[in-house]
Design a protein around this motif. Structure first.
Motif, PDB file in Angstrom:
ATOM      1  N   ARG A 108      -6.893   6.411  -0.040  1.00  0.00           N
ATOM      2  CA  ARG A 108      -7.869   5.607   0.716  1.00  0.00           C
ATOM      3  C   ARG A 108      -8.391   4.441  -0.110  1.00  0.00           C
ATOM      4  O   ARG A 108      -8.625   4.573  -1.306  1.00  0.00           O
ATOM      5  CB  ARG A 108      -9.026   6.515   1.150  1.00  0.00           C
ATOM      6  CG  ARG A 108     -10.010   5.895   2.107  1.00  0.00           C
ATOM      7  CD  ARG A 108     -11.078   6.921   2.496  1.00  0.00           C
ATOM      8  NE  ARG A 108     -11.905   7.292   1.358  1.00  0.00           N
ATOM      9  CZ  ARG A 108     -12.978   6.598   0.960  1.00  0.00           C
ATOM     10  NH1 ARG A 108     -13.348   5.523   1.619  1.00  0.00           N
ATOM     11  NH2 ARG A 108     -13.681   7.012  -0.076  1.00  0.00           N
ATOM     12  N   GLU A 109      -8.533   3.276   0.532  1.00  0.00           N
ATOM     13  CA  GLU A 109      -9.134   2.100  -0.100  1.00  0.00           C
ATOM     14  C   GLU A 109      -8.444   1.746  -1.429  1.00  0.00           C
ATOM     15  O   GLU A 109      -9.109   1.517  -2.446  1.00  0.00           O
ATOM     16  CB  GLU A 109     -10.623   2.325  -0.329  1.00  0.00           C
ATOM     17  CG  GLU A 109     -11.469   2.373   0.933  1.00  0.00           C
ATOM     18  CD  GLU A 109     -11.554   1.002   1.615  1.00  0.00           C
ATOM     19  OE1 GLU A 109     -12.518   0.267   1.361  1.00  0.00           O
ATOM     20  OE2 GLU A 109     -10.635   0.692   2.417  1.00  0.00           O
TER      21      GLU A 109
ATOM     22  N   LYS B  96     -16.189  12.125   7.332  1.00  0.00           N
ATOM     23  CA  LYS B  96     -15.450  11.106   8.057  1.00  0.00           C
ATOM     24  C   LYS B  96     -15.068   9.983   7.092  1.00  0.00           C
ATOM     25  O   LYS B  96     -15.944   9.259   6.605  1.00  0.00           O
ATOM     26  CB  LYS B  96     -16.299  10.542   9.209  1.00  0.00           C
ATOM     27  CG  LYS B  96     -16.864  11.606  10.138  1.00  0.00           C
ATOM     28  CD  LYS B  96     -15.767  12.447  10.783  1.00  0.00           C
ATOM     29  CE  LYS B  96     -16.364  13.508  11.706  1.00  0.00           C
ATOM     30  NZ  LYS B  96     -15.328  14.412  12.249  1.00  0.00           N
ATOM     31  N   PRO B  97     -13.792   9.841   6.793  1.00  0.00           N
ATOM     32  CA  PRO B  97     -13.381   8.809   5.836  1.00  0.00           C
ATOM     33  C   PRO B  97     -13.510   7.420   6.428  1.00  0.00           C
ATOM     34  O   PRO B  97     -13.467   7.226   7.644  1.00  0.00           O
ATOM     35  CB  PRO B  97     -11.913   9.155   5.575  1.00  0.00           C
ATOM     36  CG  PRO B  97     -11.460   9.804   6.839  1.00  0.00           C
ATOM     37  CD  PRO B  97     -12.651  10.578   7.344  1.00  0.00           C
ATOM     38  N   ARG B  98     -13.649   6.446   5.555  1.00  0.00           N
ATOM     39  CA  ARG B  98     -13.746   5.049   5.977  1.00  0.00           C
ATOM     40  C   ARG B  98     -12.694   4.242   5.232  1.00  0.00           C
ATOM     41  O   ARG B  98     -12.223   4.625   4.173  1.00  0.00           O
ATOM     42  CB  ARG B  98     -15.144   4.506   5.687  1.00  0.00           C
ATOM     43  CG  ARG B  98     -16.255   5.248   6.400  1.00  0.00           C
ATOM     44  CD  ARG B  98     -17.627   4.753   5.984  1.00  0.00           C
ATOM     45  NE  ARG B  98     -17.843   3.362   6.381  1.00  0.00           N
ATOM     46  CZ  ARG B  98     -18.941   2.670   6.110  1.00  0.00           C
ATOM     47  NH1 ARG B  98     -19.923   3.242   5.441  1.00  0.00           N
ATOM     48  NH2 ARG B  98     -19.067   1.425   6.513  1.00  0.00           N
ATOM     49  N   GLY B  99     -12.365   3.097   5.798  1.00  0.00           N
ATOM     50  CA  GLY B  99     -11.454   2.187   5.112  1.00  0.00           C
ATOM     51  C   GLY B  99      -9.985   2.408   5.457  1.00  0.00           C
ATOM     52  O   GLY B  99      -9.633   3.207   6.318  1.00  0.00           O
ATOM     53  N   GLU B 100      -9.128   1.665   4.738  1.00  0.00           N
ATOM     54  CA  GLU B 100      -7.681   1.723   4.950  1.00  0.00           C
ATOM     55  C   GLU B 100      -7.122   3.009   4.344  1.00  0.00           C
ATOM     56  O   GLU B 100      -7.450   3.360   3.215  1.00  0.00           O
ATOM     57  CB  GLU B 100      -7.002   0.515   4.300  1.00  0.00           C
ATOM     58  CG  GLU B 100      -7.543  -0.827   4.770  1.00  0.00           C
ATOM     59  CD  GLU B 100      -7.099  -1.152   6.175  1.00  0.00           C
ATOM     60  OE1 GLU B 100      -6.098  -0.576   6.626  1.00  0.00           O
ATOM     61  OE2 GLU B 100      -7.761  -1.994   6.822  1.00  0.00           O
ATOM     62  N   ILE B 101      -6.253   3.697   5.102  1.00  0.00           N
ATOM     63  CA  ILE B 101      -5.730   4.986   4.659  1.00  0.00           C
ATOM     64  C   ILE B 101      -4.204   5.002   4.724  1.00  0.00           C
ATOM     65  O   ILE B 101      -3.607   4.566   5.710  1.00  0.00           O
ATOM     66  CB  ILE B 101      -6.280   6.139   5.521  1.00  0.00           C
ATOM     67  CG1 ILE B 101      -7.788   6.285   5.303  1.00  0.00           C
ATOM     68  CG2 ILE B 101      -5.577   7.453   5.211  1.00  0.00           C
ATOM     69  CD1 ILE B 101      -8.444   7.305   6.215  1.00  0.00           C
TER      70      ILE B 101
ATOM     71  N   TYR C  75       0.831   4.869   7.627  1.00  0.00           N
ATOM     72  CA  TYR C  75      -0.490   4.261   7.680  1.00  0.00           C
ATOM     73  C   TYR C  75      -1.288   4.914   8.809  1.00  0.00           C
ATOM     74  O   TYR C  75      -0.755   5.154   9.896  1.00  0.00           O
ATOM     75  CB  TYR C  75      -0.392   2.761   7.917  1.00  0.00           C
ATOM     76  CG  TYR C  75       0.258   1.996   6.782  1.00  0.00           C
ATOM     77  CD1 TYR C  75       0.157   2.438   5.469  1.00  0.00           C
ATOM     78  CD2 TYR C  75       0.972   0.826   7.018  1.00  0.00           C
ATOM     79  CE1 TYR C  75       0.738   1.742   4.427  1.00  0.00           C
ATOM     80  CE2 TYR C  75       1.560   0.116   5.984  1.00  0.00           C
ATOM     81  CZ  TYR C  75       1.447   0.576   4.689  1.00  0.00           C
ATOM     82  OH  TYR C  75       2.026  -0.111   3.660  1.00  0.00           O
ATOM     83  N   VAL C  76      -2.562   5.182   8.533  1.00  0.00           N
ATOM     84  CA  VAL C  76      -3.405   5.906   9.483  1.00  0.00           C
ATOM     85  C   VAL C  76      -4.776   5.243   9.558  1.00  0.00           C
ATOM     86  O   VAL C  76      -5.368   4.912   8.518  1.00  0.00           O
ATOM     87  CB  VAL C  76      -3.569   7.386   9.052  1.00  0.00           C
ATOM     88  CG1 VAL C  76      -4.525   8.115   9.985  1.00  0.00           C
ATOM     89  CG2 VAL C  76      -2.221   8.088   9.007  1.00  0.00           C
ATOM     90  N   GLY C  77      -5.273   5.047  10.753  1.00  0.00           N
ATOM     91  CA  GLY C  77      -6.640   4.558  10.916  1.00  0.00           C
ATOM     92  C   GLY C  77      -7.627   5.669  10.580  1.00  0.00           C
ATOM     93  O   GLY C  77      -7.349   6.851  10.809  1.00  0.00           O
ATOM     94  N   PRO C  78      -8.794   5.339  10.034  1.00  0.00           N
ATOM     95  CA  PRO C  78      -9.747   6.380   9.618  1.00  0.00           C
ATOM     96  C   PRO C  78     -10.186   7.291  10.763  1.00  0.00           C
ATOM     97  O   PRO C  78     -10.418   8.482  10.549  1.00  0.00           O
ATOM     98  CB  PRO C  78     -10.918   5.580   9.042  1.00  0.00           C
ATOM     99  CG  PRO C  78     -10.777   4.204   9.611  1.00  0.00           C
ATOM    100  CD  PRO C  78      -9.309   3.984   9.783  1.00  0.00           C
TER     101      PRO C  78
ATOM    102  N   ALA D  25       0.824  -1.211   0.000  1.00  0.00           N
ATOM    103  CA  ALA D  25       0.000   0.000   0.000  1.00  0.00           C
ATOM    104  C   ALA D  25       0.858   1.261   0.000  1.00  0.00           C
ATOM    105  O   ALA D  25       0.512   2.251  -0.643  1.00  0.00           O
ATOM    106  CB  ALA D  25      -0.929  -0.010   1.209  1.00  0.00           C
ATOM    107  N   ALA D  26       1.972   1.238   0.724  1.00  0.00           N
ATOM    108  CA  ALA D  26       2.831   2.427   0.806  1.00  0.00           C
ATOM    109  C   ALA D  26       3.368   2.809  -0.566  1.00  0.00           C
ATOM    110  O   ALA D  26       3.370   3.994  -0.948  1.00  0.00           O
ATOM    111  CB  ALA D  26       3.979   2.173   1.777  1.00  0.00           C
ATOM    112  N   ILE D  27       3.835   1.825  -1.331  1.00  0.00           N
ATOM    113  CA  ILE D  27       4.392   2.100  -2.660  1.00  0.00           C
ATOM    114  C   ILE D  27       3.289   2.492  -3.640  1.00  0.00           C
ATOM    115  O   ILE D  27       3.442   3.410  -4.454  1.00  0.00           O
ATOM    116  CB  ILE D  27       5.166   0.885  -3.174  1.00  0.00           C
ATOM    117  CG1 ILE D  27       6.305   0.531  -2.211  1.00  0.00           C
ATOM    118  CG2 ILE D  27       5.722   1.157  -4.563  1.00  0.00           C
ATOM    119  CD1 ILE D  27       7.310   1.632  -1.978  1.00  0.00           C
ATOM    120  N   ALA D  28       2.155   1.792  -3.582  1.00  0.00           N
ATOM    121  CA  ALA D  28       1.037   2.129  -4.468  1.00  0.00           C
ATOM    122  C   ALA D  28       0.574   3.560  -4.223  1.00  0.00           C
ATOM    123  O   ALA D  28       0.280   4.312  -5.164  1.00  0.00           O
ATOM    124  CB  ALA D  28      -0.115   1.152  -4.245  1.00  0.00           C
ATOM    125  N   ALA D  29       0.508   3.956  -2.946  1.00  0.00           N
ATOM    126  CA  ALA D  29       0.086   5.315  -2.618  1.00  0.00           C
ATOM    127  C   ALA D  29       1.118   6.339  -3.081  1.00  0.00           C
ATOM    128  O   ALA D  29       0.768   7.411  -3.587  1.00  0.00           O
ATOM    129  CB  ALA D  29      -0.132   5.442  -1.107  1.00  0.00           C
TER     130      ALA D  29
END
Length: 378
Positions: free
Chosen positions: A284-285, A309-314, A257-260, A212-216
């Motif tokens: 996100r997501e 309020k965002p949802r999902g993996e961030i 990485y951050v929780g929503p 996820a870090a590289i994709a982001a």
């Protein structure tokens, strides 16, 4: 009727495809785009295309559907349908066996198609899979019809799995460790198993996959030449602020990485410590249906995510401090200025005094640099 190249209204190709290739139909003569060269499969000699993304067009070739259907029908008759776990005839190398060892396998971060052929082969041929959440990993295995046994291995029980793992590896088994998504060990369990295997002199093999870090990072539109992966920030406010203060002067892009539910609080802390003008991206997501890249300044992000309020993996990315001048840059600038003065006939002492005044540096520091430039290190 032939299908046309990408971008036209006529469909690129029409097919109905099950995971076992039980139904697969091309038009009689099909024109379609391929992202990599055609492959000749054994037995019938039919040509299959390996296409990473059917939306992109890199060339056009023809397929006769009779050859395709003959090849697939033969595979199904021979019981080989389950060995073809991709689309368009991509095959797993079942003839290539695994050596004994612990395989650290990257798995999809959302989209189940984001898995490598090598990862599927390793998962299928392994004797067991240590999984962060067996229920989650079971979805991936079921999707690709893989029957390898799963063993629960998460943050709270990883240490207790070490002896079982070492015994099985010593006996010559092939074991896999996976996390729920992405690469194990990267802000995920797996480190204890890997460290124990390495200490015991056993084989550890990384099988690269999604992260996820590289994709982001590649989608954030922030500098990517250098970046710092932070992982998760401390949950305690005082520790988190101290960590951010330590990161304030870093020049590289920061990825975390951050929780929503923590996003707004962290953005407010950054606004106070980094300032509101630095660019950031909230990814996100990733790879999922509701994937989102929000880009703007930290100050704008505080306003935006105060309203929703965002949802999902961030994954949160923040631009590095571009106002900080590195010591290397300062030394280079002093060197250039000293050389200019030497060329004008200014003495070492006078040049050092003037440059120290201009750069806000101590005279003796600049004087040492000037003497080195003159070949005198006394």
């Amino acid at each position: 009727m032939a299908a046309t190249a990408c971008g036209m209204r006529t469909p690129l190709m029409r097919f109905v495809l099950s995971r076992q290739f039980k139904s697969f139909r091309f038009p009689r003569t099909s024109l379609f785009c391929v992202g990599s060269p055609l492959r000749r499969l054994p037995r019938s000699g039919a040509f299959f295309a390996s296409c990473s993304d059917r939306r992109e067009g890199y060339g056009i070739d023809r397929l006769e559907d009779s050859l395709v259907e003959q090849e697939i029908d033969k595979n199904i008759e021979e019981g080989a349908g389950n060995e073809h776990l991709g689309i368009l005839g991509v095959e797993l190398r079942q003839d290539k066996t695994l050596d004994s060892g612990l395989y650290v396998v990257g798995t999809p971060i959302g989209n189940l198609e984001d898995v490598t052929l090598r990862a599927l082969r390793v998962l299928k041929q392994a004797d067991g899979i240590f999984a962060e959440d067996t229920r989650h990993t079971a979805k991936l295995l079921n999707y690709y019809n893989i029957k390898t046994p799963l063993i629960s291995c998460h943050t709270h029980n990883e240490g207790s799995r070490v002896q079982n793992m070492l015994g099985r590896l010593t006996a010559g088994e092939k074991l896999v460790v996976v996390s729920d998504a992405g690469m194990p060990l990267v802000s995920d369990p797996g480190g204890i198993l890997v460290a124990a295997a390495v200490k015991a002199g056993l084989n550890v093999v990384p099988v690269p996959g999604p992260c996820a870090a590289i994709a982001a990072l590649v989608g954030a539109c922030l500098p990517s030449e250098a970046f710092t992966f932070i992982g998760f920030l401390p949950s305690k406010a005082s520790n988190r602020k101290k960590r951010l203060q330590n990161l304030q002067s870093h020049k590289a892009t920061q990825v975390m990485y951050v929780g929503p539910h923590d996003l707004l609080t962290i953005l407010k802390d950054m606004d106070a410590i980094f300032g509101g003008t630095r660019r950031c991206c909230v990814a996100r997501e990733l790879t999922k249906v509701h994937e989102e890249f929000w880009r703007g300044s930290i100050g704008e992000a505080v306003k935006e995510f105060s309203l929703r309020k965002p949802r999902g993996e961030i994954t949160l990315l923040v631009e590095g401090n571009t106002d900080i001048v590195s010591e290397e840059d300062v030394t280079e600038e002093m060197t250039l200025e000293l050389q200019r003065m030497f060329d004008e006939g200014v003495s070492v002492s006078s040049a050092a005094k003037e440059v120290a005044k201009q750069m806000g540096k101590r005279k003796n520091e600049v004087y040492r640099l000037a003497m080195e430039m003159q070949g005198n290190t006394e």
